[in-house]
Motif scaffolding. Structure first.
Motif, PDB file in Angstrom:
ATOM      1  N   GLU A  46      44.540 -36.057  55.430  1.00  0.00           N
ATOM      2  CA  GLU A  46      43.732 -37.257  55.195  1.00  0.00           C
ATOM      3  C   GLU A  46      44.615 -38.498  55.102  1.00  0.00           C
ATOM      4  OE1 GLU A  46      40.752 -39.740  55.008  1.00  0.00           O
ATOM      5  OE2 GLU A  46      40.525 -37.615  55.408  1.00  0.00           O
ATOM      6  N   GLU A  47      45.763 -38.372  54.471  1.00  0.00           N
ATOM      7  CA  GLU A  47      46.716 -39.491  54.378  1.00  0.00           C
ATOM      8  C   GLU A  47      47.223 -39.894  55.760  1.00  0.00           C
ATOM      9  OE1 GLU A  47      51.310 -39.836  52.997  1.00  0.00           O
ATOM     10  OE2 GLU A  47      49.960 -38.786  51.633  1.00  0.00           O
ATOM     11  N   LEU A  48      47.573 -38.911  56.582  1.00  0.00           N
ATOM     12  CA  LEU A  48      48.043 -39.195  57.941  1.00  0.00           C
ATOM     13  C   LEU A  48      46.917 -39.772  58.811  1.00  0.00           C
ATOM     14  CD1 LEU A  48      50.285 -36.063  58.564  1.00  0.00           C
ATOM     15  CD2 LEU A  48      51.045 -38.412  58.174  1.00  0.00           C
ATOM     16  N   ALA A  49      45.691 -39.290  58.625  1.00  0.00           N
ATOM     17  CA  ALA A  49      44.557 -39.814  59.390  1.00  0.00           C
ATOM     18  C   ALA A  49      44.297 -41.276  59.030  1.00  0.00           C
ATOM     19  CB  ALA A  49      43.310 -38.977  59.126  1.00  0.00           C
ATOM     20  N   LYS A  50      44.404 -41.609  57.752  1.00  0.00           N
ATOM     21  CA  LYS A  50      44.207 -42.992  57.313  1.00  0.00           C
ATOM     22  C   LYS A  50      45.270 -43.902  57.918  1.00  0.00           C
ATOM     23  CE  LYS A  50      43.968 -45.747  53.135  1.00  0.00           C
ATOM     24  NZ  LYS A  50      44.120 -45.762  51.693  1.00  0.00           N
ATOM     25  N   LYS A  51      46.489 -43.427  57.935  1.00  0.00           N
ATOM     26  CA  LYS A  51      47.599 -44.197  58.520  1.00  0.00           C
ATOM     27  C   LYS A  51      47.373 -44.411  60.019  1.00  0.00           C
ATOM     28  CE  LYS A  51      52.631 -43.945  58.540  1.00  0.00           C
ATOM     29  NZ  LYS A  51      53.782 -43.111  58.213  1.00  0.00           N
ATOM     30  N   ALA A  52      46.918 -43.371  60.718  1.00  0.00           N
ATOM     31  CA  ALA A  52      46.662 -43.467  62.157  1.00  0.00           C
ATOM     32  C   ALA A  52      45.498 -44.425  62.445  1.00  0.00           C
ATOM     33  CB  ALA A  52      46.366 -42.085  62.733  1.00  0.00           C
ATOM     34  N   ARG A  53      44.433 -44.359  61.635  1.00  0.00           N
ATOM     35  CA  ARG A  53      43.293 -45.265  61.825  1.00  0.00           C
ATOM     36  C   ARG A  53      43.698 -46.718  61.631  1.00  0.00           C
ATOM     37  NH1 ARG A  53      40.443 -41.316  58.813  1.00  0.00           N
ATOM     38  NH2 ARG A  53      40.751 -42.566  56.935  1.00  0.00           N
ATOM     39  N   GLU A  54      44.518 -46.965  60.618  1.00  0.00           N
ATOM     40  CA  GLU A  54      44.959 -48.332  60.348  1.00  0.00           C
ATOM     41  C   GLU A  54      45.791 -48.875  61.509  1.00  0.00           C
ATOM     42  OE1 GLU A  54      46.603 -50.799  56.487  1.00  0.00           O
ATOM     43  OE2 GLU A  54      46.974 -48.656  56.584  1.00  0.00           O
ATOM     44  N   ALA A  55      46.681 -48.031  62.045  1.00  0.00           N
ATOM     45  CA  ALA A  55      47.507 -48.457  63.178  1.00  0.00           C
ATOM     46  C   ALA A  55      46.662 -48.697  64.424  1.00  0.00           C
ATOM     47  CB  ALA A  55      48.588 -47.414  63.451  1.00  0.00           C
ATOM     48  N   LEU A  56      45.693 -47.829  64.685  1.00  0.00           N
ATOM     49  CA  LEU A  56      44.847 -47.992  65.864  1.00  0.00           C
ATOM     50  C   LEU A  56      43.939 -49.213  65.749  1.00  0.00           C
ATOM     51  CD1 LEU A  56      43.945 -44.275  66.612  1.00  0.00           C
ATOM     52  CD2 LEU A  56      45.319 -45.804  68.030  1.00  0.00           C
ATOM     53  N   LEU A  57      43.439 -49.487  64.550  1.00  0.00           N
ATOM     54  CA  LEU A  57      42.613 -50.677  64.341  1.00  0.00           C
ATOM     55  C   LEU A  57      43.439 -51.942  64.586  1.00  0.00           C
ATOM     56  CD1 LEU A  57      40.042 -52.128  63.379  1.00  0.00           C
ATOM     57  CD2 LEU A  57      40.959 -51.964  61.071  1.00  0.00           C
ATOM     58  N   ALA A  58      44.649 -51.981  64.038  1.00  0.00           N
ATOM     59  CA  ALA A  58      45.512 -53.144  64.231  1.00  0.00           C
ATOM     60  C   ALA A  58      45.853 -53.329  65.709  1.00  0.00           C
ATOM     61  CB  ALA A  58      46.788 -52.987  63.410  1.00  0.00           C
TER      62      ALA A  58
END
Length: 185
Positions: free
Chosen positions: A109-121
């Motif tokens: 879940e921590e890695l998924a949140k990090k990936a979502r934030e990077a993809l959104l940016a």
């Protein structure tokens, strides 16, 4: 209390925008910098450089290009890191080696949140610059257009703008930077 956050205005093929010239250089992670880009209509134009400006008008083009490249690399790296973690966990699970199910779910879940934030940016930067990959950066057009300010209403720990409110909630560096900006004004 009203706080005036400095912005640098610029124009691309997709429109006129402003990038936060103070908090964008103070946040903890580069993924959060892209959220500090706004449409120019939301900003108040000023004739001279505002107090607290850390990003110069002349360097905004290089700043945006390097941010795009950084986000492009981060989005791929964070996705690859999550994939490697899931692959290793599945191998251990198939072999019957107990490794802590909840621990792996929390890490995923921590890695998924990090990936979502990077993809959104990255999606924000793609929209603003009007490009898809770093190979198209040479064809992109960024023209500096001067300075502007964005007025925030600050009451203790509450901030009027939802983007800054969330940024102050998740980023400790932004909270310290806000206190410094209030003192500077």
């Amino acid at each position: 209390m009203k706080v005036r956050v400095p912005y640098v205005l610029f124009e691309t093929r997709t429109g006129r925008y402003g990038v936060d010239a103070y908090f964008s250089l103070r946040v903890e992670r580069p993924e959060r910098r892209a959220t500090l880009i706004r449409k120019a209509e939301d900003l108040l134009l000023v004739k001279e450089k505002p107090v607290g400006t850390l990003l110069e008008c002349e360097s905004v083009e290089e700043y945006l290009r390097s941010l795009f490249v950084t986000l492009y690399e981060l989005s791929g790296e964070s996705f690859n890191e999550r994939t490697r973690h899931m692959r290793r966990w599945n191998i251990w699970r198939f072999l019957g080696i107990p490794t802590g199910h909840q621990r792996h779910l929390d890490r995923d879940e921590e890695l998924a949140k990090k990936a979502r934030e990077a993809l959104l940016a990255l999606a924000i930067m793609r929209k603003v610059l009007g490009i898809k990959s770093p190979a198209e950066l040479e064809n992109s057009l960024v023209r500096p257009r001067g300075y502007a300010v964005f007025e925030l209403e600050v009451e203790g720990r509450e901030v009027s703008d939802p983007i800054y409110r969330e940024l102050l909630r998740i980023d400790p560096n932004a909270g310290m930077a806000l206190q410094w900006l209030i003192k500077k004004m």
